[in-house]
Design an enzyme around this catalytic site. Structure first.
Site, PDB file in Angstrom:
ATOM      1  N   GLY A   1       0.918  -0.479   3.794  1.00 44.55           N
ATOM      2  CA  GLY A   1       0.468  -0.242   5.163  1.00 44.55           C
ATOM      3  C   GLY A   1       0.453  -1.457   6.059  1.00 44.55           C
ATOM      4  O   GLY A   1       0.047  -1.368   7.224  1.00 44.55           O
ATOM      5  N   GLN A   2       0.914  -2.610   5.547  1.00 42.62           N
ATOM      6  CA  GLN A   2       0.950  -3.795   6.398  1.00 42.62           C
ATOM      7  C   GLN A   2       1.919  -3.578   7.563  1.00 42.62           C
ATOM      8  O   GLN A   2       2.885  -2.844   7.450  1.00 42.62           O
ATOM      9  CB  GLN A   2       1.383  -5.030   5.594  1.00 42.62           C
ATOM     10  CG  GLN A   2       0.455  -5.381   4.446  1.00 42.62           C
ATOM     11  CD  GLN A   2       0.892  -4.746   3.139  1.00 42.62           C
ATOM     12  OE1 GLN A   2       1.378  -3.621   3.120  1.00 42.62           O
ATOM     13  NE2 GLN A   2       0.721  -5.463   2.054  1.00 42.62           N
ATOM     14  N   GLN A   3       1.650  -4.242   8.658  1.00 42.15           N
ATOM     15  CA  GLN A   3       2.437  -4.020   9.875  1.00 42.15           C
ATOM     16  C   GLN A   3       3.924  -4.236   9.645  1.00 42.15           C
ATOM     17  O   GLN A   3       4.755  -3.467  10.128  1.00 42.15           O
ATOM     18  CB  GLN A   3       1.944  -4.949  10.988  1.00 42.15           C
ATOM     19  CG  GLN A   3       2.583  -4.668  12.343  1.00 42.15           C
ATOM     20  CD  GLN A   3       1.957  -5.496  13.450  1.00 42.15           C
ATOM     21  OE1 GLN A   3       1.113  -6.347  13.207  1.00 42.15           O
ATOM     22  NE2 GLN A   3       2.357  -5.232  14.672  1.00 42.15           N
TER      23      GLN A   3
END
Length: 217
Positions: free
Chosen positions: A78-80
């Site tokens: 879910g990291q950018q």
């Protein structure tokens, strides 16, 4: 004779395969939820120690058999910098699980923004959606009544698809059984439009076979 019986047994016991993406911001609890689902529905499975679960960099996969079907999960980081890879999995997905950290009020707007971007993607049109308000075991978290209106602002994008928002604690396995069973039934209803993985591939191959030739190689 053995080959015939083995083929018949395989036919009678085979399960429809469906793919489900698990999305949400980093640290929302996606991998913990996947482990809880595997522990709940897989006999003798010993899940990872929650203290050993780290931030997903890339992809975690998992499979469970439930209600006569097989669910293949893709737990995406879910990291950018990883969110741009999510849409690579949308076309083959039969269901979406979106995990929200109910304890992280500061990032709630960020979570809503990537949710809106995800749900408007045409490759997910009509695909059943399970929204999880996670970490309900913690004190003073946002409840479903507080979270639901925030994400329902995208109601026009969600459309008429099957959609359910429920409170869960992935850490303790609370709400996992309810959510997964609901998702299975929703995916089955949507199978007329998006059939199981094997059937869908066969349908695509038949479609291509009947398409007129353009004269180009």
């Amino acid at each position: 004779m053995y080959t015939l019986m083995h083929g018949f047994y395989k036919y009678m016991t085979q399960k429809d395969d469906y793919c489900v993406v698990i999305l949400g911001l980093d640290n929302a609890g996606k991998t913990t939820y996947l482990e809880a689902a595997k522990t709940t529905f897989t006999r003798n499975y010993k899940g990872l120690n929650p203290s050993k679960i780290t931030t997903t960099v890339g992809l975690n996969i998992g499979t469970i058999d439930v209600q006569g079907v097989r669910l293949n999960f893709w737990d995406l980081g879910g990291q950018q910098e990883l969110q741009s890879l999510w849409d690579k999995y949308y076309q083959e997905s039969h269901g979406v699980i979106y995990v929200i950290d109910s304890n992280d009020r500061e990032r709630m707007e960020e979570s809503k923004m990537i949710f809106d971007k995800m749900i408007k993607n045409e490759l997910l049109s009509g695909v059943p959606l399970l929204i999880l308000a996670n970490k309900q075991d913690l004190p003073d978290v946002m409840g479903v009544r507080e979270i639901k209106p925030v994400f329902q602002q995208a109601g026009a994008l969600i459309g008429r698809r099957d959609c359910l928002t429920i409170p869960v604690s992935a850490l303790h396995g609370e709400g996992v059984d309810e959510g997964i069973k609901w998702l299975v039934e929703a995916i089955k209803r949507h199978a007329v439009v998006r059939p199981p993985a094997g059937e869908r591939l066969g349908h695509q191959e038949k479609t291509r076979a009947h398409q007129p030739s353009t004269g180009f190689n």
